[in-house]
Write a protein that holds these residues in place. Structure first.
Motif, PDB file in Angstrom:
ATOM      1  N   GLY A  13       2.087   1.885   7.242  1.00  0.00           N
ATOM      2  CA  GLY A  13       2.670   2.633   6.122  1.00  0.00           C
ATOM      3  C   GLY A  13       1.626   2.963   5.076  1.00  0.00           C
ATOM      4  N   GLU A  14       0.499   3.550   5.509  1.00  0.00           N
ATOM      5  CA  GLU A  14      -0.645   3.780   4.612  1.00  0.00           C
ATOM      6  C   GLU A  14      -0.256   4.524   3.339  1.00  0.00           C
ATOM      7  OE1 GLU A  14      -0.772   4.252   7.840  1.00  0.00           O
ATOM      8  OE2 GLU A  14      -2.462   3.058   8.593  1.00  0.00           O
ATOM      9  N   ARG A  15       0.684   5.460   3.439  1.00  0.00           N
ATOM     10  CA  ARG A  15       0.988   6.303   2.271  1.00  0.00           C
ATOM     11  C   ARG A  15       1.748   5.555   1.190  1.00  0.00           C
ATOM     12  NH1 ARG A  15       3.391  11.744   4.336  1.00  0.00           N
ATOM     13  NH2 ARG A  15       3.451  12.193   2.116  1.00  0.00           N
ATOM     14  N   MET A  16       2.176   4.322   1.451  1.00  0.00           N
ATOM     15  CA  MET A  16       2.804   3.510   0.405  1.00  0.00           C
ATOM     16  C   MET A  16       1.743   2.954  -0.554  1.00  0.00           C
ATOM     17  SD  MET A  16       6.053   3.193   0.166  1.00  0.00           S
ATOM     18  CE  MET A  16       7.538   3.559   1.098  1.00  0.00           C
ATOM     19  N   ALA A  18       0.227   0.177  -0.367  1.00  0.00           N
ATOM     20  CA  ALA A  18       0.451  -1.257  -0.604  1.00  0.00           C
ATOM     21  C   ALA A  18      -0.429  -2.080   0.334  1.00  0.00           C
ATOM     22  CB  ALA A  18       1.924  -1.593  -0.359  1.00  0.00           C
ATOM     23  N   THR A  19      -0.605  -3.362   0.024  1.00  0.00           N
ATOM     24  CA  THR A  19      -1.419  -4.195   0.899  1.00  0.00           C
ATOM     25  C   THR A  19      -0.600  -4.716   2.085  1.00  0.00           C
ATOM     26  OG1 THR A  19      -0.942  -5.995  -0.617  1.00  0.00           O
ATOM     27  CG2 THR A  19      -3.108  -4.941  -0.806  1.00  0.00           C
ATOM     28  N   ARG A  20       0.705  -4.910   1.874  1.00  0.00           N
ATOM     29  CA  ARG A  20       1.562  -5.379   2.982  1.00  0.00           C
ATOM     30  C   ARG A  20       1.994  -4.198   3.867  1.00  0.00           C
ATOM     31  NH1 ARG A  20       4.334  -9.947   3.555  1.00  0.00           N
ATOM     32  NH2 ARG A  20       3.520  -9.486   5.605  1.00  0.00           N
ATOM     33  N   PRO A  21       2.274  -4.468   5.170  1.00  0.00           N
ATOM     34  CA  PRO A  21       2.867  -3.411   6.007  1.00  0.00           C
ATOM     35  C   PRO A  21       4.191  -2.960   5.394  1.00  0.00           C
ATOM     36  CG  PRO A  21       2.260  -5.331   7.326  1.00  0.00           C
ATOM     37  CD  PRO A  21       2.065  -5.724   5.897  1.00  0.00           C
ATOM     38  N   LYS A  22       4.492  -1.678   5.592  1.00  0.00           N
ATOM     39  CA  LYS A  22       5.653  -1.071   4.902  1.00  0.00           C
ATOM     40  C   LYS A  22       6.956  -1.858   5.088  1.00  0.00           C
ATOM     41  CE  LYS A  22       6.886   3.147   6.303  1.00  0.00           C
ATOM     42  NZ  LYS A  22       6.789   4.607   6.359  1.00  0.00           N
ATOM     43  N   ALA A  23       7.215  -2.341   6.305  1.00  0.00           N
ATOM     44  CA  ALA A  23       8.507  -3.001   6.577  1.00  0.00           C
ATOM     45  C   ALA A  23       8.684  -4.287   5.781  1.00  0.00           C
ATOM     46  CB  ALA A  23       8.633  -3.289   8.068  1.00  0.00           C
ATOM     47  N   PHE A  24       7.566  -4.816   5.216  1.00  0.00           N
ATOM     48  CA  PHE A  24       7.651  -6.058   4.460  1.00  0.00           C
ATOM     49  C   PHE A  24       7.682  -5.816   2.956  1.00  0.00           C
ATOM     50  CE2 PHE A  24       6.435  -7.164   8.643  1.00  0.00           C
ATOM     51  CZ  PHE A  24       7.085  -8.367   8.886  1.00  0.00           C
ATOM     52  N   LEU A  25       7.755  -4.545   2.551  1.00  0.00           N
ATOM     53  CA  LEU A  25       7.907  -4.223   1.128  1.00  0.00           C
ATOM     54  C   LEU A  25       9.347  -4.466   0.733  1.00  0.00           C
ATOM     55  CD1 LEU A  25       5.790  -0.951   0.794  1.00  0.00           C
ATOM     56  CD2 LEU A  25       5.099  -3.348   0.487  1.00  0.00           C
ATOM     57  N   SER A  26       9.546  -4.812  -0.545  1.00  0.00           N
ATOM     58  CA  SER A  26      10.889  -5.147  -1.013  1.00  0.00           C
ATOM     59  C   SER A  26      11.596  -3.910  -1.555  1.00  0.00           C
ATOM     60  CB  SER A  26      10.769  -6.215  -2.107  1.00  0.00           C
ATOM     61  OG  SER A  26      12.028  -6.431  -2.679  1.00  0.00           O
ATOM     62  N   LEU A  27      12.870  -3.801  -1.185  1.00  0.00           N
ATOM     63  CA  LEU A  27      13.739  -2.762  -1.731  1.00  0.00           C
ATOM     64  C   LEU A  27      14.935  -3.484  -2.331  1.00  0.00           C
ATOM     65  CD1 LEU A  27      14.887   0.092  -2.118  1.00  0.00           C
ATOM     66  CD2 LEU A  27      15.628   0.037   0.269  1.00  0.00           C
ATOM     67  N   ARG A 207      16.968   8.873   4.737  1.00  0.00           N
ATOM     68  CA  ARG A 207      15.613   9.394   4.571  1.00  0.00           C
ATOM     69  C   ARG A 207      14.573   8.352   5.017  1.00  0.00           C
ATOM     70  NH1 ARG A 207      12.907  10.841  -1.300  1.00  0.00           N
ATOM     71  NH2 ARG A 207      14.866  11.893  -1.689  1.00  0.00           N
ATOM     72  N   LYS A 208      13.489   8.825   5.600  1.00  0.00           N
ATOM     73  CA  LYS A 208      12.393   7.908   5.941  1.00  0.00           C
ATOM     74  C   LYS A 208      11.583   7.636   4.688  1.00  0.00           C
ATOM     75  CE  LYS A 208       8.835   8.905   8.767  1.00  0.00           C
ATOM     76  NZ  LYS A 208       8.092   9.005  10.027  1.00  0.00           N
ATOM     77  N   LEU A 209      11.431   6.358   4.347  1.00  0.00           N
ATOM     78  CA  LEU A 209      10.697   5.996   3.136  1.00  0.00           C
ATOM     79  C   LEU A 209       9.206   5.963   3.473  1.00  0.00           C
ATOM     80  CD1 LEU A 209      13.038   3.178   1.733  1.00  0.00           C
ATOM     81  CD2 LEU A 209      13.279   5.672   1.587  1.00  0.00           C
ATOM     82  N   THR A 210       8.480   6.911   2.887  1.00  0.00           N
ATOM     83  CA  THR A 210       7.066   7.082   3.240  1.00  0.00           C
ATOM     84  C   THR A 210       6.151   6.796   2.058  1.00  0.00           C
ATOM     85  OG1 THR A 210       7.734   8.788   4.812  1.00  0.00           O
ATOM     86  CG2 THR A 210       5.414   8.731   4.254  1.00  0.00           C
ATOM     87  N   THR A 211       6.571   7.177   0.851  1.00  0.00           N
ATOM     88  CA  THR A 211       5.715   7.058  -0.341  1.00  0.00           C
ATOM     89  C   THR A 211       6.409   6.162  -1.388  1.00  0.00           C
ATOM     90  OG1 THR A 211       6.785   8.930  -1.418  1.00  0.00           O
ATOM     91  CG2 THR A 211       4.911   9.437   0.009  1.00  0.00           C
TER      92      THR A 211
END
Ligand code: C5P
Length: 228
Positions: A13-16, A18-27, A207-211
């Motif tokens: 998830g480079e476009r986020m 963030a240092t963590r992979p996208k799936a491990f980001l908190s929503l 929607r796909k969360l990309t950014t």
């Protein structure tokens, strides 16, 4: 017909940014992985989930998936999305003959109704994906100039979950790998073999969360759901 879900969550998830992979980001207090796994598991037709995550995060993902209502197996993904999907397929029980749904962990707001619509259409037609119409006029570009305009009425944006009878998906994937072809979704692997894929109406909420902006949008949607 037994129906299982493969949740692909191994992208960086480079476009986020963030240092963590996208799936491990908190929503709103839960990772995208948990939210997507719960959303799939909440659909009555889904009997089990295979979560595909970066190799370095398998243990953490197993802890997160323990609380799921449905059985969840966690496996390590690969370099490209299609490598992760293949790892998920390999984790299905041997002799499994039902329908497989492939879903992006980056689409945590998928509804039960959409999952069930894809399952029903895949059971009926062998393959089905959700699509949404395009709002923008689409241009072909090259060398900094407009090269043409594509007829928008004939285009749609593909979403996930994408559902397939396992025999069709396995055959299409085998051929894509044998031919050295990169597929950006599962449907594409079937299309290139001339296999029919049915459409069901997708949803703007899916929607796909990309950014980071997409993540902020999803937070607002969830807050509005709670009436906050
Ligand atoms: O990168 P993109 O947002 O297109 O990825 C779509 C989905 O595929 C994401 O949920 C991502 O985690 C997953 N993926 C994966 N393995 C990869 C690349 C992407 O599971 N190597």
């Amino acid at each position: 017909m037994d129906t299982r879900a493969i949740l692909v969550a191994a992208g960086r998830g480079e476009r986020m940014g963030a240092t963590r992979p996208k799936a491990f980001l908190s929503l709103a207090g839960q990772t995208l992985l948990e939210r997507s796994a719960r959303a799939l598991g909440a659909a009555p037709s889904i009997t089990a989930v295979v979560a595909v995550v970066p190799a370095s995060d398998v243990d953490e993902a197993r802890d997160l998936c323990e609380a799921l209502a449905k059985p969840c197996v966690v496996v390590a993904g690969g370099e490209r999305r299609q490598d992760s999907v293949r790892a998920g397929l390999a984790a299905l029980p041997s002799g499994f003959e039902g329908v497989v749904l492939v879903h992006d962990a980056a689409r945590p707001l998928v509804s039960i109704a959409l999952v069930e619509a894809v399952v029903q259409a895949a059971r009926e037609h062998g393959a089905a994906i959700p699509v949404v119409p395009l709002a923008d006029t689409i241009k072909q570009v090259g060398d900094g100039r407009i090269a043409g305009t594509v007829d928008r009425d004939r285009l749609a944006a593909a979403q996930t979950p994408q559902g397939f009878r396992l025999d069709l998906l396995a055959r299409a994937y085998e051929r894509a790998f044998a031919d050295g072809v990169v597929v950006t979704d599962e449907s594409m692997a079937l299309e290139r073999l001339g296999l029919p894929v049915a459409c069901v109406p997708g949803s703007s909420r899916n929607r796909k969360l990309t950014t980071p902006d997409d993540l902020a949008w999803a937070e607002r949607v969830l807050r509005a759901d709670l009436g906050a």
